[in-house]
Design a protein around this motif. Structure first.
Motif, PDB file in Angstrom:
ATOM      1  N   VAL A  55       0.888  -1.161   0.000  1.00  0.00           N
ATOM      2  CA  VAL A  55       0.000   0.000   0.000  1.00  0.00           C
ATOM      3  C   VAL A  55       0.923   1.207   0.000  1.00  0.00           C
ATOM      4  O   VAL A  55       1.582   1.506   1.000  1.00  0.00           O
ATOM      5  N   GLU A  56       1.007   1.851  -1.156  1.00  0.00           N
ATOM      6  CA  GLU A  56       2.032   2.887  -1.352  1.00  0.00           C
ATOM      7  C   GLU A  56       1.663   3.726  -2.567  1.00  0.00           C
ATOM      8  O   GLU A  56       0.961   3.266  -3.466  1.00  0.00           O
ATOM      9  N   GLN A  57       2.173   4.938  -2.604  1.00  0.00           N
ATOM     10  CA  GLN A  57       2.042   5.775  -3.786  1.00  0.00           C
ATOM     11  C   GLN A  57       3.223   5.441  -4.692  1.00  0.00           C
ATOM     12  O   GLN A  57       4.376   5.659  -4.323  1.00  0.00           O
ATOM     13  N   ASN A  81       6.611   2.315   6.540  1.00  0.00           N
ATOM     14  CA  ASN A  81       6.949   3.284   7.561  1.00  0.00           C
ATOM     15  C   ASN A  81       6.218   4.591   7.264  1.00  0.00           C
ATOM     16  O   ASN A  81       6.116   5.007   6.111  1.00  0.00           O
ATOM     17  N   GLU A  82       5.714   5.255   8.308  1.00  0.00           N
ATOM     18  CA  GLU A  82       4.944   6.489   8.098  1.00  0.00           C
ATOM     19  C   GLU A  82       5.762   7.600   7.444  1.00  0.00           C
ATOM     20  O   GLU A  82       5.201   8.455   6.779  1.00  0.00           O
ATOM     21  N   VAL A  83       7.066   7.590   7.614  1.00  0.00           N
ATOM     22  CA  VAL A  83       7.904   8.631   7.025  1.00  0.00           C
ATOM     23  C   VAL A  83       8.458   8.207   5.673  1.00  0.00           C
ATOM     24  O   VAL A  83       8.353   8.931   4.689  1.00  0.00           O
ATOM     25  N   SER A  84       9.030   6.995   5.601  1.00  0.00           N
ATOM     26  CA  SER A  84       9.724   6.584   4.385  1.00  0.00           C
ATOM     27  C   SER A  84       8.937   5.624   3.500  1.00  0.00           C
ATOM     28  O   SER A  84       9.383   5.282   2.408  1.00  0.00           O
ATOM     29  N   GLY A  85       7.762   5.176   3.941  1.00  0.00           N
ATOM     30  CA  GLY A  85       6.943   4.302   3.110  1.00  0.00           C
ATOM     31  C   GLY A  85       7.473   2.876   3.055  1.00  0.00           C
ATOM     32  O   GLY A  85       8.202   2.428   3.926  1.00  0.00           O
ATOM     33  N   VAL A  86       7.096   2.169   1.995  1.00  0.00           N
ATOM     34  CA  VAL A  86       7.532   0.791   1.786  1.00  0.00           C
ATOM     35  C   VAL A  86       8.920   0.828   1.151  1.00  0.00           C
ATOM     36  O   VAL A  86       9.141   1.520   0.160  1.00  0.00           O
ATOM     37  N   ASP A  87       9.841   0.069   1.714  1.00  0.00           N
ATOM     38  CA  ASP A  87      11.227   0.019   1.239  1.00  0.00           C
ATOM     39  C   ASP A  87      11.284  -0.388  -0.234  1.00  0.00           C
ATOM     40  O   ASP A  87      10.508  -1.242  -0.692  1.00  0.00           O
ATOM     41  N   ALA A  88      12.225   0.207  -0.979  1.00  0.00           N
ATOM     42  CA  ALA A  88      12.363  -0.061  -2.417  1.00  0.00           C
ATOM     43  C   ALA A  88      12.611  -1.540  -2.696  1.00  0.00           C
ATOM     44  O   ALA A  88      12.088  -2.090  -3.681  1.00  0.00           O
ATOM     45  N   MET A 105      -3.854  19.134  -1.439  1.00  0.00           N
ATOM     46  CA  MET A 105      -2.420  19.443  -1.384  1.00  0.00           C
ATOM     47  C   MET A 105      -1.601  18.375  -0.653  1.00  0.00           C
ATOM     48  O   MET A 105      -0.480  18.100  -0.996  1.00  0.00           O
ATOM     49  N   LYS A 106      -2.162  17.783   0.374  1.00  0.00           N
ATOM     50  CA  LYS A 106      -1.430  16.830   1.202  1.00  0.00           C
ATOM     51  C   LYS A 106      -1.775  15.415   0.752  1.00  0.00           C
ATOM     52  O   LYS A 106      -2.932  15.030   0.728  1.00  0.00           O
ATOM     53  N   HIS A 107      -0.787  14.625   0.376  1.00  0.00           N
ATOM     54  CA  HIS A 107      -1.008  13.255  -0.089  1.00  0.00           C
ATOM     55  C   HIS A 107      -0.343  12.267   0.843  1.00  0.00           C
ATOM     56  O   HIS A 107       0.526  11.499   0.457  1.00  0.00           O
ATOM     57  N   SER A 108      -0.761  12.292   2.093  1.00  0.00           N
ATOM     58  CA  SER A 108      -0.190  11.399   3.090  1.00  0.00           C
ATOM     59  C   SER A 108      -1.248  11.118   4.148  1.00  0.00           C
ATOM     60  O   SER A 108      -1.987  12.011   4.544  1.00  0.00           O
ATOM     61  N   LEU A 109      -1.313   9.851   4.582  1.00  0.00           N
ATOM     62  CA  LEU A 109      -2.245   9.465   5.629  1.00  0.00           C
ATOM     63  C   LEU A 109      -1.489   8.722   6.723  1.00  0.00           C
ATOM     64  O   LEU A 109      -0.530   8.009   6.441  1.00  0.00           O
ATOM     65  N   ASN A 110      -1.963   8.848   7.935  1.00  0.00           N
ATOM     66  CA  ASN A 110      -1.429   8.087   9.054  1.00  0.00           C
ATOM     67  C   ASN A 110      -1.588   6.597   8.760  1.00  0.00           C
ATOM     68  O   ASN A 110      -2.560   6.186   8.146  1.00  0.00           O
ATOM     69  N   ILE A 111      -0.644   5.775   9.216  1.00  0.00           N
ATOM     70  CA  ILE A 111      -0.663   4.337   8.922  1.00  0.00           C
ATOM     71  C   ILE A 111      -1.938   3.672   9.436  1.00  0.00           C
ATOM     72  O   ILE A 111      -2.516   2.810   8.760  1.00  0.00           O
TER      73      ILE A 111
END
Length: 128
Positions: A55-57, A81-88, A105-111
């Motif tokens: 689940v990632e952009q 991770n809420e800051v770095s997302g899913v590892d590459a 404008m904001k494209h981020s949601l809490n986990i």
């Protein structure tokens, strides 16, 4: 429908005071296991026959409203991770990627919000 959770990395595991405070007893009824890395978890789940979706952009993501859960295969979801997302490296291993449609404008949601949205949507689709 939800069979359990795999906790990875520095995620705290039960018993932990912060989990106990918010889980309200769920640690006693939801199966969980700990694996050192998300890569380990993805490999183990895929070996067990799961389709694993991050689940990632991402460029090749499927919008959640267009995602159809597999009919004859169990599904596992990877939340990053809420800051770095899913590892590459994990993104290279998963079977696909789901993105929650967002506008503004904001494209981020809490986990916890992301997990609730995605799990509810998939549950609703599987009930049909």
């Amino acid at each position: 429908l939800l069979q359990g959770m795999v906790l990875c990395g520095y995620t705290p595991t039960p018993p932990h005071r912060d989990i106990h405070k918010t889980a309200l007893g769920a640690t006693e009824t939801v199966d969980w296991q700990y694996l050192p890395t998300t890569l380990d978890a993805v490999q183990q789940l895929q070996a067990a026959g799961y389709a694993v979706m991050a689940v990632e952009q991402a460029a090749q993501s499927i919008m959640l409203d267009a995602f159809t859960p597999p009919a004859n295969q169990p599904l596992a979801l990877v939340f990053g991770n809420e800051v770095s997302g899913v590892d590459a490296a994990v993104m290279q291993l998963v079977n696909g990627c789901i993105e929650i449609p967002q506008s503004g404008m904001k494209h981020s949601l809490n986990i916890s919000v992301s997990a609730g949205i995605v799990v509810w949507d998939i549950f609703a689709k599987l009930k049909k």
